[in-house]
Motif scaffolding. Structure first.
Motif, mmCIF file in Angstrom:
data_model
loop_
_atom_site.group_PDB
_atom_site.id
_atom_site.type_symbol
_atom_site.label_atom_id
_atom_site.label_comp_id
_atom_site.label_asym_id
_atom_site.label_seq_id
_atom_site.Cartn_x
_atom_site.Cartn_y
_atom_site.Cartn_z
ATOM 1 N N THR A 83 -3.880 -6.639 -10.326
ATOM 2 C CA THR A 83 -3.529 -5.732 -11.210
ATOM 3 C C THR A 83 -2.118 -4.944 -10.523
ATOM 4 O OG1 THR A 83 -5.756 -5.502 -11.735
ATOM 5 C CG2 THR A 83 -4.328 -3.606 -12.251
ATOM 6 N N ALA A 84 -2.374 -4.561 -9.278
ATOM 7 C CA ALA A 84 -1.147 -4.003 -8.742
ATOM 8 C C ALA A 84 0.134 -4.483 -8.922
ATOM 9 C CB ALA A 84 -1.461 -3.543 -7.261
ATOM 10 N N MET A 85 0.235 -5.925 -8.760
ATOM 11 C CA MET A 85 1.106 -6.653 -9.005
ATOM 12 C C MET A 85 1.867 -6.851 -10.272
ATOM 13 S SD MET A 85 0.109 -10.443 -7.451
ATOM 14 C CE MET A 85 -0.350 -10.510 -5.333
ATOM 15 N N ALA A 86 1.037 -6.992 -11.419
ATOM 16 C CA ALA A 86 1.319 -6.815 -12.729
ATOM 17 C C ALA A 86 1.992 -5.464 -12.827
ATOM 18 C CB ALA A 86 -0.230 -6.933 -13.749
ATOM 19 N N LEU A 87 1.405 -4.429 -12.389
ATOM 20 C CA LEU A 87 1.956 -3.130 -12.691
ATOM 21 C C LEU A 87 3.243 -3.040 -11.846
ATOM 22 C CD1 LEU A 87 -1.061 -0.895 -12.068
ATOM 23 C CD2 LEU A 87 0.467 -0.481 -13.928
ATOM 24 N N ASN A 88 3.423 -3.576 -10.668
ATOM 25 C CA ASN A 88 4.930 -3.490 -10.020
ATOM 26 C C ASN A 88 5.756 -4.387 -10.611
ATOM 27 O OD1 ASN A 88 3.778 -1.899 -7.979
ATOM 28 N ND2 ASN A 88 3.176 -3.807 -6.833
ATOM 29 N N ALA A 89 5.339 -5.445 -11.496
ATOM 30 C CA ALA A 89 6.175 -6.306 -12.280
ATOM 31 C C ALA A 89 6.792 -5.502 -13.320
ATOM 32 C CB ALA A 89 5.594 -7.487 -12.611
ATOM 33 N N MET A 90 6.023 -4.533 -13.855
ATOM 34 C CA MET A 90 6.478 -3.600 -14.991
ATOM 35 C C MET A 90 7.496 -2.768 -14.360
ATOM 36 S SD MET A 90 2.723 -3.510 -16.918
ATOM 37 C CE MET A 90 2.093 -5.397 -17.451
ATOM 38 N N GLY A 91 7.653 -2.700 -13.433
ATOM 39 C CA GLY A 91 8.424 -1.428 -12.615
ATOM 40 C C GLY A 91 7.775 -0.347 -12.248
ATOM 41 N N SER A 92 6.580 -0.353 -12.326
ATOM 42 C CA SER A 92 5.830 0.916 -12.003
ATOM 43 C C SER A 92 5.279 0.909 -10.574
ATOM 44 C CB SER A 92 4.423 1.012 -13.023
ATOM 45 O OG SER A 92 3.276 1.319 -12.137
ATOM 46 N N LYS A 93 5.155 2.027 -9.945
ATOM 47 C CA LYS A 93 4.576 2.171 -8.417
ATOM 48 C C LYS A 93 3.345 1.946 -8.454
ATOM 49 C CE LYS A 93 6.091 5.238 -5.507
ATOM 50 N NZ LYS A 93 6.852 6.554 -5.046
ATOM 51 N N ALA A 94 2.650 0.915 -7.940
ATOM 52 C CA ALA A 94 1.255 0.767 -7.904
ATOM 53 C C ALA A 94 0.798 0.391 -6.435
ATOM 54 C CB ALA A 94 0.715 0.001 -8.934
ATOM 55 N N VAL A 95 -0.188 0.795 -6.053
ATOM 56 C CA VAL A 95 -0.844 0.202 -4.722
ATOM 57 C C VAL A 95 -2.239 -0.118 -4.577
ATOM 58 C CG1 VAL A 95 0.905 1.215 -3.212
ATOM 59 C CG2 VAL A 95 -1.103 2.580 -3.573
ATOM 60 N N SER A 96 -2.606 -1.196 -4.337
ATOM 61 C CA SER A 96 -3.962 -1.559 -4.280
ATOM 62 C C SER A 96 -4.759 -0.919 -2.974
ATOM 63 C CB SER A 96 -4.231 -3.048 -4.281
ATOM 64 O OG SER A 96 -3.823 -3.777 -3.320
ATOM 65 N N LEU A 97 -6.064 -0.846 -3.332
ATOM 66 C CA LEU A 97 -6.882 -0.178 -2.013
ATOM 67 C C LEU A 97 -8.485 -0.800 -2.159
ATOM 68 C CD1 LEU A 97 -6.351 3.715 -1.825
ATOM 69 C CD2 LEU A 97 -5.143 2.037 -0.502
ATOM 70 N N THR A 98 -8.793 -1.345 -0.878
ATOM 71 C CA THR A 98 -9.856 -1.690 -0.865
ATOM 72 C C THR A 98 -10.723 -0.556 -0.794
ATOM 73 O OG1 THR A 98 -10.279 -1.799 1.654
ATOM 74 C CG2 THR A 98 -9.235 -3.991 0.440
ATOM 75 N N GLY A 99 -12.202 -1.003 -1.016
ATOM 76 C CA GLY A 99 -13.107 0.301 -0.728
ATOM 77 C C GLY A 99 -12.872 0.901 0.685
ATOM 78 N N ALA A 100 -13.013 0.257 1.499
ATOM 79 C CA ALA A 100 -12.688 0.692 2.989
ATOM 80 C C ALA A 100 -11.468 1.771 3.236
ATOM 81 C CB ALA A 100 -12.751 -0.219 4.046
ATOM 82 N N GLN A 101 -10.437 0.998 2.631
ATOM 83 C CA GLN A 101 -8.997 1.597 2.857
ATOM 84 C C GLN A 101 -9.025 3.182 2.021
ATOM 85 O OE1 GLN A 101 -6.719 -1.612 1.135
ATOM 86 N NE2 GLN A 101 -5.599 -1.797 3.034
ATOM 87 N N ALA A 102 -9.828 3.108 1.031
ATOM 88 C CA ALA A 102 -9.896 4.443 0.161
ATOM 89 C C ALA A 102 -10.796 5.502 0.588
ATOM 90 C CB ALA A 102 -10.107 3.949 -1.313
ATOM 91 N N GLY A 103 -11.340 5.197 1.856
ATOM 92 C CA GLY A 103 -12.471 5.944 2.473
ATOM 93 C C GLY A 103 -13.856 6.127 1.868
ATOM 94 N N ILE A 104 -14.149 4.978 1.397
ATOM 95 C CA ILE A 104 -15.526 5.048 0.876
ATOM 96 C C ILE A 104 -16.636 4.457 1.962
ATOM 97 C CG2 ILE A 104 -17.293 4.101 -0.794
ATOM 98 C CD1 ILE A 104 -14.809 3.906 -2.784
ATOM 99 N N GLU A 105 -17.409 5.492 2.516
ATOM 100 C CA GLU A 105 -18.363 4.969 3.645
ATOM 101 C C GLU A 105 -19.581 4.916 2.972
ATOM 102 O OE1 GLU A 105 -18.683 7.501 7.159
ATOM 103 O OE2 GLU A 105 -16.764 6.656 7.690
ATOM 104 N N THR A 106 -20.386 3.939 3.517
ATOM 105 C CA THR A 106 -21.784 3.784 2.965
ATOM 106 C C THR A 106 -22.651 3.492 4.240
ATOM 107 O OG1 THR A 106 -21.836 1.290 3.198
ATOM 108 C CG2 THR A 106 -20.815 2.072 1.150
ATOM 109 N N ASP A 107 -24.157 3.434 3.746
ATOM 110 C CA ASP A 107 -25.068 3.290 4.814
ATOM 111 C C ASP A 107 -25.124 1.453 5.157
ATOM 112 O OD1 ASP A 107 -26.247 1.717 2.859
ATOM 113 O OD2 ASP A 107 -27.734 3.536 2.559
#
Ligand code: ASP
Ligand code: MG
Length: 408
Positions: A83-107
Motif C-alpha cells: 500500500t505504501a509503495m502504491a502511494l509512493n508510485a502516485m507521488g505521495s509521501k507514505a511510510v509503512s509501520l509494523t505494529g511494533a514500529q508504531a509503538g503498539i505494546e501487548t501482553d
C-alpha cells in the motif's frame, strides 16, 4: 485539519488493483486537508493460508504460539509495504509501520494478545512531516520485543486503539458492506442500513450472529469512548455511526434482527435439583473451552429437572465427551441428548429498557408466521429464541416486519 484513522479489511486490499484503489482513497482523504493513518489487514485469504501452512508443517494446531505470531504478522506486513509503495508510485509521501514500529505494546498471550500500551510519538512525527502512515493491523510486540497478534479480525482493534491513542477526530472502518443493517439483506431484502447504532446494540448483534466487526474492538471503543463509522470502501455512501447511546436513540424499540444458523441444543434430563449440579455441568463444559450460549433450566416439582443449552453444531461432540463422565453424578437416571438443525433469532434494541410488551409482540409475529419457538432467553436489550433452522428465514422476516424495520 483533521486527523483521520481509516481501516481497510482483507477484501478491500485483496488484489493489487484493489490495493491501488485503496491507495487512491487514502490519498484523496489526505488531499482533502487531513492527516491520515491507514490500518490495513492481510490480503483476503492470506491469514487462512498461513495457518494452513503452519498446520501442514506441524500437524493441525500444533505450531508453537510464538512462531505462529511471527508467521501471521507477515500477512499484514505484506499489505502495508504494497500500500505504501502504491502511494509512493502516485507521488505521495507514505511510510509503512509494523505494529511494533508504531509503538503498539501487548501482553504475552500469543495469537490473542491484548494491547497494554501505545506510544504514538513516532506516528505523530511522521504525520507532522507530511507522511501518510500505513499501519499493520492485528499485531504488536511485548515489552521484551516478541511479535504478537491480537486474535482473528484484530485489525479493527488496531484501528480503534490507535484512534484513541492519537486522539483522532474520526475513525472509519472501511469494509465490503455499506454499514450495519437492520438484518442480513440476503435474508431480508427490505433490510435498511442504520444511520447510527450504540456500542451495546452492536455488541449484542455481533454476539448473536451479525458479523460486522471484531467484538473486542467494539468493547474497546466503548470503554475508551471512541466513536467510529462503518462504511464501504467501494463507494462514497455514508455508513453507520457507532457511538455512545443518546436519549433519542431510546425511542427506537428494536434496532435490528440477528440470526445465527448451525446451532445445536444439548439437553440433560433427570438432573437432581440441589446446589452444585449446574456448576458441575458448566464447569465440565468450560474446561473444554466451548462457547455455551442460551441456558435454560426448568423449575422442578419433583426434585428432578432438565437443563438445556446451545452450542455451535460442530462443538456437540466435544460437549458430549465432557459431560458423559459426570452424568452419574448429576442424577441416578440422568441422560443426555443433542439435536442440531436449530437456529437462533434475536431482536436487539436499547429502547427495550423503556418499552414493555416487546417479547409479546415478537412471539405474536412468529406465531402468525407459523414458527414454533423452542427456547427463549432475554437480556436487558435483547430477546433471543431458538427455532428450527428451516424456519429461520421466515422468522427473521416476520420479526423484521413486526417491528417496522423496513420503514425508513
Ligand atoms: N488478517 C487477520 C485475520 O484475518 C486480521 C484481520 O483481518 O483483521 O484475522
Ligand atoms: Mg479480516
Amino acid at each position: 485539519m483533521s486527523l483521520i484513522v481509516q481501516k481497510y479489511g482483507g477484501t478491500s486490499v485483496g488484489t493489487p488493483e484493489r490495493i491501488r484503489n485503496v491507495a487512491k482513497r487514502i490519498l484523496e482523504t489526505q488531499q482533502a486537508g487531513n492527516q491520515v493513518v491507514a490500518v490495513v489487514s492481510a490480503m483476503a485469504g492470506v491469514t487462512n493460508n498461513l495457518i494452513g501452512l503452519a498446520d501442514a508443517v506441524t500437524g493441525e494446531g500444533q505450531a508453537t504460539e510464538r512462531e505462529m505470531d511471527v508467521l501471521l504478522a507477515t500477512g499484514e506486513q505484506t499489505t502495508i509495504a504494497l500500500t505504501a509503495m502504491a502511494l509512493n508510485a502516485m507521488g505521495s509521501k507514505a511510510v509503512s509501520l509494523t505494529g511494533a514500529q508504531a509503538g503498539i505494546e501487548t501482553d504475552g498471550f500469543h495469537t490473542k494478545a491484548r494491547i497494554s500500551n501505545i506510544s504514538p510519538a513516532g506516528v505523530h512525527e511522521l504525520l507532522d512531516d507530511g507522511n501518510i502512515v500505513i499501519l499493520a493491523g492485528f499485531q504488536g510486540k511485548t515489552p521484551d520485543g516478541k511479535i504478537t497478534t491480537l486474535g482473528r479480525g484484530g485489525s479493527d482493534l488496531t484501528a480503534i486503539a490507535m484512534a484513541a491513542a492519537i486522539d483522532a477526530d474520526l475513525c472509519q472502518i472501511l469494509t465490503d458492506v455499506d454499514g450495519v443493517y437492520t438484518c442480513d439483506p440476503r435474508v431480508v431484502p427490505e433490510a435498511k442500513k442504520l444511520d447510527e447504532i450504540s456500542y451495546d446494540e452492536l455488541l449484542e448483534m455481533a454476539s448473536s450472529g451479525t458479523k460486522v466487526m471484531q467484538s473486542r474492538s467494539v468493547e474497546f471503543a466503548k470503554k475508551f469512548g471512541v466513536p467510529f463509522e462503518v462504511r464501504s470502501s467501494l463507494n462514497n455512501n455514508p455508513g453507520t455511526l457507532v457511538k455512545e447511546e443518546t436519549m433519542s436513540m431510546e425511542s427506537v424499540v428494536i434496532r435490528g434482527v440477528s440470526l445465527e444458523r448451525d446451532q445445536a441444543k444439548v439437553t440433560i434430563t433427570g438432573v437432581e435439583d440441589h446446589p452444585g449440579t449446574a456448576g458441575k455441568i458448566f464447569g465440565a463444559v468450560a474446561e473444554t473451552n466451548l462457547l455455551v450460549d442460551m441456558i435454560v433450566q426448568n423449575v422442578s416439582k419433583t426434585g428432578i429437572t432438565d437443563i438445556s443449552f446451545t452450542v455451535h453444531k460442530d462443538d456437540v461432540v466435544k460437549a458430549e465427551a465432557a459431560l458423559k463422565p459426570i452424568l452419574p453424578e448429576l442424577g441416578e437416571n440422568a441422560t443426555m441428548e443433542a439435536t442440531d438443525g436449530i437456529a437462533k433469532l434475536s431482536v436487539v434494541g436499547i429502547g427495550m429498557r423503556s418499552h414493555s410488551g416487546v417479547a409479546a409482540e415478537m412471539f405474536a409475529a412468529l406465531s402468525k408466521a407459523g414458527v414454533n419457538i423452542e427456547m427463549i432467553s432475554t437480556s436487558e436489550i435483547k430477546i433471543t429464541v431458538t427455532v428450527s433452522e428451516d424456519q429461520i428465514d421466515a422468522a427473521a422476516k416476520a420479526a423484521h416486519e413486526a417491528f417496522g424495520l423496513s420503514e425508513a
